[in-house]
Write a protein that holds these residues in place. Structure first.
Motif, PDB file in Angstrom:
ATOM      1  N   ARG A   1       0.812  -1.213   0.000  1.00  0.00           N
ATOM      2  CA  ARG A   1       0.000   0.000   0.000  1.00  0.00           C
ATOM      3  C   ARG A   1       0.853   1.274   0.000  1.00  0.00           C
ATOM      4  O   ARG A   1       0.412   2.303  -0.494  1.00  0.00           O
ATOM      5  CB  ARG A   1      -0.904  -0.010   1.219  1.00  0.00           C
ATOM      6  CG  ARG A   1      -1.882   1.114   1.262  1.00  0.00           C
ATOM      7  CD  ARG A   1      -2.840   0.929   2.398  1.00  0.00           C
ATOM      8  NE  ARG A   1      -3.852   1.972   2.335  1.00  0.00           N
ATOM      9  CZ  ARG A   1      -4.729   2.185   3.267  1.00  0.00           C
ATOM     10  NH1 ARG A   1      -4.755   1.410   4.328  1.00  0.00           N
ATOM     11  NH2 ARG A   1      -5.602   3.153   3.157  1.00  0.00           N
ATOM     12  N   TYR A   2       2.050   1.214   0.612  1.00  0.00           N
ATOM     13  CA  TYR A   2       2.844   2.428   0.768  1.00  0.00           C
ATOM     14  C   TYR A   2       4.122   2.438  -0.072  1.00  0.00           C
ATOM     15  O   TYR A   2       4.223   3.180  -1.016  1.00  0.00           O
ATOM     16  CB  TYR A   2       3.186   2.660   2.247  1.00  0.00           C
ATOM     17  CG  TYR A   2       1.966   2.928   3.086  1.00  0.00           C
ATOM     18  CD1 TYR A   2       1.349   4.173   3.055  1.00  0.00           C
ATOM     19  CD2 TYR A   2       1.419   1.948   3.887  1.00  0.00           C
ATOM     20  CE1 TYR A   2       0.217   4.424   3.810  1.00  0.00           C
ATOM     21  CE2 TYR A   2       0.293   2.194   4.652  1.00  0.00           C
ATOM     22  CZ  TYR A   2      -0.303   3.429   4.609  1.00  0.00           C
ATOM     23  OH  TYR A   2      -1.419   3.668   5.362  1.00  0.00           O
ATOM     24  N   GLY A   3       5.133   1.689   0.317  1.00  0.00           N
ATOM     25  CA  GLY A   3       6.415   1.717  -0.383  1.00  0.00           C
ATOM     26  C   GLY A   3       7.300   2.874   0.055  1.00  0.00           C
ATOM     27  O   GLY A   3       8.231   3.249  -0.645  1.00  0.00           O
TER      28      GLY A   3
ATOM     29  N   VAL B   1      15.986   7.001   7.460  1.00  0.00           N
ATOM     30  CA  VAL B   1      15.297   6.183   6.469  1.00  0.00           C
ATOM     31  C   VAL B   1      16.089   6.272   5.171  1.00  0.00           C
ATOM     32  O   VAL B   1      16.419   7.366   4.716  1.00  0.00           O
ATOM     33  CB  VAL B   1      13.846   6.674   6.241  1.00  0.00           C
ATOM     34  CG1 VAL B   1      13.130   5.761   5.262  1.00  0.00           C
ATOM     35  CG2 VAL B   1      13.094   6.751   7.550  1.00  0.00           C
ATOM     36  N   ALA B   2      16.387   5.126   4.575  1.00  0.00           N
ATOM     37  CA  ALA B   2      17.145   5.096   3.322  1.00  0.00           C
ATOM     38  C   ALA B   2      16.663   3.919   2.489  1.00  0.00           C
ATOM     39  O   ALA B   2      15.914   3.060   2.969  1.00  0.00           O
ATOM     40  CB  ALA B   2      18.628   4.964   3.617  1.00  0.00           C
ATOM     41  N   SER B   3      17.099   3.889   1.249  1.00  0.00           N
ATOM     42  CA  SER B   3      16.772   2.768   0.373  1.00  0.00           C
ATOM     43  C   SER B   3      18.068   2.124  -0.107  1.00  0.00           C
ATOM     44  O   SER B   3      19.139   2.726  -0.031  1.00  0.00           O
ATOM     45  CB  SER B   3      15.949   3.232  -0.826  1.00  0.00           C
ATOM     46  OG  SER B   3      16.746   3.996  -1.709  1.00  0.00           O
ATOM     47  N   THR B   4      17.959   0.917  -0.612  1.00  0.00           N
ATOM     48  CA  THR B   4      19.152   0.208  -1.088  1.00  0.00           C
ATOM     49  C   THR B   4      19.663   0.779  -2.403  1.00  0.00           C
ATOM     50  O   THR B   4      20.819   0.557  -2.747  1.00  0.00           O
ATOM     51  CB  THR B   4      18.854  -1.295  -1.272  1.00  0.00           C
ATOM     52  OG1 THR B   4      17.719  -1.450  -2.123  1.00  0.00           O
ATOM     53  CG2 THR B   4      18.596  -1.963   0.070  1.00  0.00           C
ATOM     54  N   THR B   5      18.836   1.517  -3.127  1.00  0.00           N
ATOM     55  CA  THR B   5      19.261   2.095  -4.403  1.00  0.00           C
ATOM     56  C   THR B   5      19.704   3.545  -4.272  1.00  0.00           C
ATOM     57  O   THR B   5      20.181   4.127  -5.232  1.00  0.00           O
ATOM     58  CB  THR B   5      18.115   2.043  -5.433  1.00  0.00           C
ATOM     59  OG1 THR B   5      17.019   2.831  -4.945  1.00  0.00           O
ATOM     60  CG2 THR B   5      17.666   0.621  -5.694  1.00  0.00           C
ATOM     61  N   GLY B   6      19.501   4.134  -3.106  1.00  0.00           N
ATOM     62  CA  GLY B   6      19.830   5.545  -2.921  1.00  0.00           C
ATOM     63  C   GLY B   6      18.656   6.468  -3.208  1.00  0.00           C
ATOM     64  O   GLY B   6      18.749   7.671  -3.007  1.00  0.00           O
TER      65      GLY B   6
ATOM     66  N   ALA C   1      13.447   7.305   0.240  1.00  0.00           N
ATOM     67  CA  ALA C   1      12.490   6.348   0.804  1.00  0.00           C
ATOM     68  C   ALA C   1      11.431   7.032   1.639  1.00  0.00           C
ATOM     69  O   ALA C   1      10.598   6.373   2.245  1.00  0.00           O
ATOM     70  CB  ALA C   1      13.234   5.315   1.643  1.00  0.00           C
ATOM     71  N   THR C   2      11.440   8.384   1.681  1.00  0.00           N
ATOM     72  CA  THR C   2      10.460   9.122   2.481  1.00  0.00           C
ATOM     73  C   THR C   2       9.460   9.875   1.606  1.00  0.00           C
ATOM     74  O   THR C   2       8.621  10.591   2.132  1.00  0.00           O
ATOM     75  CB  THR C   2      11.169  10.132   3.400  1.00  0.00           C
ATOM     76  OG1 THR C   2      11.878  11.080   2.605  1.00  0.00           O
ATOM     77  CG2 THR C   2      12.108   9.428   4.356  1.00  0.00           C
ATOM     78  N   ASN C   3       9.531   9.722   0.313  1.00  0.00           N
ATOM     79  CA  ASN C   3       8.686  10.477  -0.609  1.00  0.00           C
ATOM     80  C   ASN C   3       7.402   9.708  -0.912  1.00  0.00           C
ATOM     81  O   ASN C   3       7.418   8.696  -1.613  1.00  0.00           O
ATOM     82  CB  ASN C   3       9.446  10.773  -1.904  1.00  0.00           C
ATOM     83  CG  ASN C   3       8.710  11.715  -2.812  1.00  0.00           C
ATOM     84  OD1 ASN C   3       7.542  12.042  -2.586  1.00  0.00           O
ATOM     85  ND2 ASN C   3       9.382  12.174  -3.849  1.00  0.00           N
TER      86      ASN C   3
ATOM     87  N   PHE D   1       5.064  10.644  -2.832  1.00  0.00           N
ATOM     88  CA  PHE D   1       4.667  10.830  -4.231  1.00  0.00           C
ATOM     89  C   PHE D   1       5.464   9.954  -5.184  1.00  0.00           C
ATOM     90  O   PHE D   1       5.121   9.842  -6.361  1.00  0.00           O
ATOM     91  CB  PHE D   1       4.813  12.302  -4.625  1.00  0.00           C
ATOM     92  CG  PHE D   1       3.935  13.205  -3.810  1.00  0.00           C
ATOM     93  CD1 PHE D   1       2.555  13.188  -3.960  1.00  0.00           C
ATOM     94  CD2 PHE D   1       4.484  14.043  -2.860  1.00  0.00           C
ATOM     95  CE1 PHE D   1       1.735  13.994  -3.200  1.00  0.00           C
ATOM     96  CE2 PHE D   1       3.683  14.859  -2.081  1.00  0.00           C
ATOM     97  CZ  PHE D   1       2.301  14.832  -2.255  1.00  0.00           C
ATOM     98  N   SER D   2       6.515   9.327  -4.690  1.00  0.00           N
ATOM     99  CA  SER D   2       7.340   8.429  -5.495  1.00  0.00           C
ATOM    100  C   SER D   2       7.717   7.206  -4.660  1.00  0.00           C
ATOM    101  O   SER D   2       8.865   7.054  -4.245  1.00  0.00           O
ATOM    102  CB  SER D   2       8.597   9.161  -5.974  1.00  0.00           C
ATOM    103  OG  SER D   2       9.401   8.299  -6.735  1.00  0.00           O
ATOM    104  N   PRO D   3       6.736   6.309  -4.424  1.00  0.00           N
ATOM    105  CA  PRO D   3       7.023   5.129  -3.596  1.00  0.00           C
ATOM    106  C   PRO D   3       8.071   4.226  -4.256  1.00  0.00           C
ATOM    107  O   PRO D   3       8.213   4.202  -5.475  1.00  0.00           O
ATOM    108  CB  PRO D   3       5.682   4.400  -3.515  1.00  0.00           C
ATOM    109  CG  PRO D   3       4.668   5.310  -4.094  1.00  0.00           C
ATOM    110  CD  PRO D   3       5.375   6.335  -4.905  1.00  0.00           C
ATOM    111  N   LEU D   4       8.782   3.498  -3.435  1.00  0.00           N
ATOM    112  CA  LEU D   4       9.780   2.565  -3.949  1.00  0.00           C
ATOM    113  C   LEU D   4       9.093   1.333  -4.515  1.00  0.00           C
ATOM    114  O   LEU D   4       8.178   0.786  -3.912  1.00  0.00           O
ATOM    115  CB  LEU D   4      10.736   2.164  -2.830  1.00  0.00           C
ATOM    116  CG  LEU D   4      11.518   3.308  -2.191  1.00  0.00           C
ATOM    117  CD1 LEU D   4      12.335   2.791  -1.018  1.00  0.00           C
ATOM    118  CD2 LEU D   4      12.411   3.986  -3.207  1.00  0.00           C
TER     119      LEU D   4
END
Length: 143
Positions: free
Chosen positions: A49-51, A79-84, A87-89, A91-94
């Motif tokens: 639902r989120y991402g 908060v971070a993502s594995t791709t850089g 991860a907090t946006n 409007f642009s879920p991972l």
């Protein structure tokens, strides 16, 4: 004089033996609560639902942890993502398969100062306990 010195040393040791386990349990409970909250937030944030884990989710987390006695402004969220990617946006879920990392840190708050009675140096004032984890996003964009 010798008896007075023995009494003072014994009293310090006795105080440490009585109260140190209590403070250690508080430390263990705090760390467990931080880890539980990190796991919960990752479960929600990485769901289909989120991402993402945004500011409103972090604010709700601060509120939940403050109910357990944490000082909300002292909590640090990373908060971070594995791709850089951000991860907090919201409007642009991972997308599915991208990892979301979360770390929640909290200071020791002089909790272990009683260890000075037996000659142990407590953690520095900038040291923190933390709960952390990573979960792969399950969000699949529509269309």
């Amino acid at each position: 004089m010798k008896q007075l010195l023995v009494f003072v040393l014994f009293a310090a040791l006795f105080c440490w033996l009585m109260f140190s386990p209590i403070y250690k349990h508080v430390l263990i409970i705090r760390q467990a609560l931080l880890q539980q909250e990190a796991d919960y937030m990752l479960e929600i944030g990485a769901s289909g639902r989120y991402g993402y884990i945004d500011g409103s989710m972090i604010a709700e987390s601060r509120e939940r942890l403050s109910r357990y006695g944490f000082n909300a402004p002292s909590l640090q969220y990373e908060v971070a993502s594995t791709t850089g990617a951000d991860a907090t946006n919201a409007f642009s879920p991972l997308s599915r398969g991208i990892g979301i990392r979360l770390r929640i840190a909290y200071p020791y708050d002089n909790l272990l100062n009683i260890d000075r009675l037996i000659g142990l140096e407590p953690p520095s004032s900038d040291s923190r306990i933390s709960g952390s984890g990573m979960k792969m996003s399950e969000f699949v964009p529509a269309g």
